[in-house]
Write a protein that holds these residues in place. Structure first.
Motif, PDB file in Angstrom:
ATOM      1  N   TYR A  29      45.111  46.534 -12.480  1.00 23.80           N
ATOM      2  CA  TYR A  29      43.738  46.725 -12.027  1.00 23.80           C
ATOM      3  C   TYR A  29      42.641  46.231 -12.969  1.00 23.80           C
ATOM      4  O   TYR A  29      41.470  46.312 -12.621  1.00 23.80           O
ATOM      5  CB  TYR A  29      43.499  48.213 -11.748  1.00 23.80           C
ATOM      6  CG  TYR A  29      44.343  48.772 -10.636  1.00 23.80           C
ATOM      7  CD1 TYR A  29      44.172  48.340  -9.325  1.00 23.80           C
ATOM      8  CD2 TYR A  29      45.315  49.736 -10.896  1.00 23.80           C
ATOM      9  CE1 TYR A  29      44.949  48.868  -8.291  1.00 23.80           C
ATOM     10  CE2 TYR A  29      46.087  50.262  -9.876  1.00 23.80           C
ATOM     11  CZ  TYR A  29      45.908  49.832  -8.574  1.00 23.80           C
ATOM     12  OH  TYR A  29      46.670  50.349  -7.565  1.00 23.80           O
ATOM     13  N   ARG A  30      42.997  45.717 -14.151  1.00 30.29           N
ATOM     14  CA  ARG A  30      41.933  45.339 -15.080  1.00 30.29           C
ATOM     15  C   ARG A  30      41.762  43.835 -15.262  1.00 30.29           C
ATOM     16  O   ARG A  30      41.027  43.391 -16.125  1.00 30.29           O
ATOM     17  CB  ARG A  30      42.130  46.036 -16.436  1.00 30.29           C
ATOM     18  CG  ARG A  30      41.820  47.522 -16.342  1.00 30.29           C
ATOM     19  CD  ARG A  30      41.574  48.176 -17.672  1.00 30.29           C
ATOM     20  NE  ARG A  30      40.449  47.608 -18.391  1.00 30.29           N
ATOM     21  CZ  ARG A  30      39.870  48.196 -19.431  1.00 30.29           C
ATOM     22  NH1 ARG A  30      40.303  49.389 -19.847  1.00 30.29           N
ATOM     23  NH2 ARG A  30      38.868  47.622 -20.070  1.00 30.29           N
ATOM     24  N   ASP A  31      42.432  43.077 -14.430  1.00 33.84           N
ATOM     25  CA  ASP A  31      42.228  41.624 -14.443  1.00 33.84           C
ATOM     26  C   ASP A  31      41.088  41.317 -13.482  1.00 33.84           C
ATOM     27  O   ASP A  31      41.285  40.801 -12.383  1.00 33.84           O
ATOM     28  CB  ASP A  31      43.519  40.928 -14.019  1.00 33.84           C
ATOM     29  CG  ASP A  31      43.474  39.424 -14.236  1.00 33.84           C
ATOM     30  OD1 ASP A  31      42.371  38.893 -14.505  1.00 33.84           O
ATOM     31  OD2 ASP A  31      44.529  38.779 -14.122  1.00 33.84           O
ATOM     32  N   ILE A  32      39.859  41.609 -13.903  1.00 35.20           N
ATOM     33  CA  ILE A  32      38.726  41.600 -12.971  1.00 35.20           C
ATOM     34  C   ILE A  32      37.557  40.735 -13.435  1.00 35.20           C
ATOM     35  O   ILE A  32      36.510  40.713 -12.774  1.00 35.20           O
ATOM     36  CB  ILE A  32      38.216  43.034 -12.729  1.00 35.20           C
ATOM     37  CG1 ILE A  32      37.811  43.698 -14.060  1.00 35.20           C
ATOM     38  CG2 ILE A  32      39.261  43.867 -12.000  1.00 35.20           C
ATOM     39  CD1 ILE A  32      37.129  45.044 -13.890  1.00 35.20           C
ATOM     40  N   TYR A  33      37.700  40.008 -14.546  1.00 31.84           N
ATOM     41  CA  TYR A  33      36.571  39.200 -15.003  1.00 31.84           C
ATOM     42  C   TYR A  33      36.275  38.093 -13.994  1.00 31.84           C
ATOM     43  O   TYR A  33      37.183  37.424 -13.510  1.00 31.84           O
ATOM     44  CB  TYR A  33      36.862  38.592 -16.379  1.00 31.84           C
ATOM     45  CG  TYR A  33      37.103  39.627 -17.444  1.00 31.84           C
ATOM     46  CD1 TYR A  33      36.061  40.416 -17.917  1.00 31.84           C
ATOM     47  CD2 TYR A  33      38.379  39.828 -17.965  1.00 31.84           C
ATOM     48  CE1 TYR A  33      36.288  41.378 -18.877  1.00 31.84           C
ATOM     49  CE2 TYR A  33      38.614  40.791 -18.924  1.00 31.84           C
ATOM     50  CZ  TYR A  33      37.571  41.572 -19.382  1.00 31.84           C
ATOM     51  OH  TYR A  33      37.801  42.533 -20.333  1.00 31.84           O
ATOM     52  N   PRO A  34      34.994  37.877 -13.687  1.00 26.41           N
ATOM     53  CA  PRO A  34      34.642  36.854 -12.695  1.00 26.41           C
ATOM     54  C   PRO A  34      34.723  35.456 -13.293  1.00 26.41           C
ATOM     55  O   PRO A  34      34.800  35.283 -14.519  1.00 26.41           O
ATOM     56  CB  PRO A  34      33.196  37.210 -12.340  1.00 26.41           C
ATOM     57  CG  PRO A  34      32.648  37.795 -13.610  1.00 26.41           C
ATOM     58  CD  PRO A  34      33.800  38.577 -14.206  1.00 26.41           C
ATOM     59  N   GLU A 206      28.378  40.918 -10.290  1.00 23.74           N
ATOM     60  CA  GLU A 206      28.860  41.933  -9.359  1.00 23.74           C
ATOM     61  C   GLU A 206      30.341  41.690  -9.116  1.00 23.74           C
ATOM     62  O   GLU A 206      30.748  40.574  -8.774  1.00 23.74           O
ATOM     63  CB  GLU A 206      28.073  41.894  -8.050  1.00 23.74           C
ATOM     64  CG  GLU A 206      26.633  42.367  -8.217  1.00 23.74           C
ATOM     65  CD  GLU A 206      26.014  42.839  -6.909  1.00 23.74           C
ATOM     66  OE1 GLU A 206      26.726  42.840  -5.877  1.00 23.74           O
ATOM     67  OE2 GLU A 206      24.833  43.224  -6.941  1.00 23.74           O
ATOM     68  N   ILE A 207      31.135  42.744  -9.305  1.00 27.61           N
ATOM     69  CA  ILE A 207      32.591  42.617  -9.225  1.00 27.61           C
ATOM     70  C   ILE A 207      33.089  43.288  -7.946  1.00 27.61           C
ATOM     71  O   ILE A 207      32.779  44.459  -7.693  1.00 27.61           O
ATOM     72  CB  ILE A 207      33.264  43.266 -10.448  1.00 27.61           C
ATOM     73  CG1 ILE A 207      32.641  42.748 -11.751  1.00 27.61           C
ATOM     74  CG2 ILE A 207      34.759  43.005 -10.428  1.00 27.61           C
ATOM     75  CD1 ILE A 207      32.738  41.264 -11.944  1.00 27.61           C
ATOM     76  N   PRO A 208      33.854  42.567  -7.122  1.00 29.38           N
ATOM     77  CA  PRO A 208      34.363  43.148  -5.870  1.00 29.38           C
ATOM     78  C   PRO A 208      35.556  44.077  -6.113  1.00 29.38           C
ATOM     79  O   PRO A 208      36.426  43.798  -6.944  1.00 29.38           O
ATOM     80  CB  PRO A 208      34.785  41.915  -5.066  1.00 29.38           C
ATOM     81  CG  PRO A 208      35.142  40.899  -6.113  1.00 29.38           C
ATOM     82  CD  PRO A 208      34.200  41.136  -7.259  1.00 29.38           C
ATOM     83  N   PHE A 209      35.562  45.179  -5.379  1.00 35.80           N
ATOM     84  CA  PHE A 209      36.656  46.147  -5.456  1.00 35.80           C
ATOM     85  C   PHE A 209      36.989  46.651  -4.061  1.00 35.80           C
ATOM     86  O   PHE A 209      36.185  46.560  -3.132  1.00 35.80           O
ATOM     87  CB  PHE A 209      36.265  47.356  -6.320  1.00 35.80           C
ATOM     88  CG  PHE A 209      36.151  47.071  -7.785  1.00 35.80           C
ATOM     89  CD1 PHE A 209      37.262  47.143  -8.610  1.00 35.80           C
ATOM     90  CD2 PHE A 209      34.931  46.739  -8.351  1.00 35.80           C
ATOM     91  CE1 PHE A 209      37.162  46.895  -9.972  1.00 35.80           C
ATOM     92  CE2 PHE A 209      34.811  46.477  -9.710  1.00 35.80           C
ATOM     93  CZ  PHE A 209      35.937  46.556 -10.520  1.00 35.80           C
ATOM     94  N   THR A 210      38.191  47.209  -3.944  1.00 38.20           N
ATOM     95  CA  THR A 210      38.537  48.091  -2.843  1.00 38.20           C
ATOM     96  C   THR A 210      38.541  49.506  -3.416  1.00 38.20           C
ATOM     97  O   THR A 210      38.445  49.697  -4.641  1.00 38.20           O
ATOM     98  CB  THR A 210      39.918  47.766  -2.273  1.00 38.20           C
ATOM     99  OG1 THR A 210      40.905  47.989  -3.305  1.00 38.20           O
ATOM    100  CG2 THR A 210      39.995  46.312  -1.812  1.00 38.20           C
ATOM    101  N   ARG A 211      38.662  50.494  -2.558  1.00 39.16           N
ATOM    102  CA  ARG A 211      38.774  51.870  -3.075  1.00 39.16           C
ATOM    103  C   ARG A 211      39.948  51.985  -4.044  1.00 39.16           C
ATOM    104  O   ARG A 211      39.848  52.589  -5.110  1.00 39.16           O
ATOM    105  CB  ARG A 211      38.952  52.851  -1.915  1.00 39.16           C
ATOM    106  CG  ARG A 211      37.729  53.041  -1.046  1.00 39.16           C
ATOM    107  CD  ARG A 211      38.082  53.939   0.135  1.00 39.16           C
ATOM    108  NE  ARG A 211      36.950  54.079   1.053  1.00 39.16           N
ATOM    109  CZ  ARG A 211      37.058  54.580   2.275  1.00 39.16           C
ATOM    110  NH1 ARG A 211      38.242  54.978   2.733  1.00 39.16           N
ATOM    111  NH2 ARG A 211      35.997  54.673   3.050  1.00 39.16           N
ATOM    112  N   GLU A 212      41.074  51.388  -3.647  1.00 34.39           N
ATOM    113  CA  GLU A 212      42.265  51.484  -4.506  1.00 34.39           C
ATOM    114  C   GLU A 212      42.043  50.805  -5.850  1.00 34.39           C
ATOM    115  O   GLU A 212      42.385  51.358  -6.895  1.00 34.39           O
ATOM    116  CB  GLU A 212      43.468  50.847  -3.815  1.00 34.39           C
ATOM    117  CG  GLU A 212      44.724  50.860  -4.689  1.00 34.39           C
ATOM    118  CD  GLU A 212      45.853  49.997  -4.141  1.00 34.39           C
ATOM    119  OE1 GLU A 212      46.860  49.850  -4.865  1.00 34.39           O
ATOM    120  OE2 GLU A 212      45.719  49.473  -3.032  1.00 34.39           O
TER     121      GLU A 212
END
Length: 272
Positions: A29-34, A206-212
């Motif tokens: 879940y932490r591979d989120i850099y744009p 702005e970073i996209p997410f789902t609830r999960e």
């Protein structure tokens, strides 16, 4: 300092945390850099085209794995064995030749002038800088760069981030990773003797997410999975999920900012 359990007086009031406890969530879940994050590094002329790069506090190797395609030769180290296991697993699955090893930043030992770049992504608070500042200066080549990188959510501007912080603090009131605002990433004073600060810049994303994925991102932070007891973690998990179900759509963006500092190694005569 124990290689598994970390305690630093000015972080979480000295409360012990262990990144290894959350390695699976960290990897997922932490591979989120744009893309803007990586393009900024490339525009600096860093981490590309045959440069030798050392990534301290690499975690699950997010930075080396995402920038591997740009041609640098990466080495990643982290204090947590479970993190390095995940990093190796993920890199091998993609056929990436990255050297990962377990080590404290203070214990890194390479020949003089080995690296073109040293990166510290999301981890500048943890090393003993009296030890690492001269060491990093010594193992960087002439003109080598030390790149300090950070990305944080904005709880006072984003309602989901704010509500998530409230729930974390309910179960872990000592957590100090809260209340962030856009500001320059910290450059510890110890580096001034061995490095010149070349630039500092912040920009919003702005970073996209789902609830999960947002729930997983929160679990993989220092204040939750790395430090809560199993009992508190279970209660946090239930309450945080309930908050998301009542306040967030299935897909949403969370306001963040990126903060980057570039330091350049001073002349050889300044390095012991």
């Amino acid at each position: 300092m124990d290689k598994k359990n970390i305690s630093i007086s000015y972080i979480d009031d000295g409360q012990t945390f262990d990144w290894g406890k959350t390695s699976e969530d960290y990897a997922k879940y932490r591979d989120i850099y744009p893309e803007e994050f990586y393009q900024y590094i490339l525009k600096l002329g860093l981490c590309k085209d045959g440069q030798w790069v050392l990534d301290i506090g690499t975690g699950t190797g997010v930075l080396p794995r995402n920038m591997y395609r740009y041609g640098a030769k990466w080495t990643g180290m982290d204090i947590a064995e479970n993190q390095i296991q995940q990093a190796k697993k993920l890199a091998e699955a993609c056929g990436m030749d990255i050297d990962f090893f377990v080590c404290r930043a203070e214990d890194v030992d390479f020949p003089d002038e080995t690296f073109d770049v040293i990166t510290a992504c999301q981890c500048i608070w943890y090393p003993d800088h009296k030890i690492t500042a001269p060491k990093f200066g010594r193992i960087l080549k002439a003109g080598g760069k030390f790149l300090i990188l950070y990305m944080g959510w904005l709880p006072f501007e984003d309602s989901i981030a704010g509500k998530s912080e409230e729930i974390i603090l309910k179960y872990n009131p000592k957590w100090t990773g809260c209340g962030d605002k856009v500001h320059p990433v910290w450059v510890p004073d110890e580096y001034a003797e061995f490095f010149t600060l070349v630039s500092q810049e912040e920009f919003r994303v702005e970073i996209p997410f789902t609830r999960e994925s947002w729930h997983g991102r929160m679990c993989a932070c220092r204040g939750v999975g790395a430090s809560m007891s199993p009992e508190k973690l279970k209660k946090w998990d239930e309450e945080h999920w309930n908050m998301l179900e009542n306040n967030a759509s299935e897909k949403f963006n969370v306001k963040h900012y990126v903060s980057i500092a570039v330091l350049e190694r001073k002349t050889v005569s300044c390095i012991p």
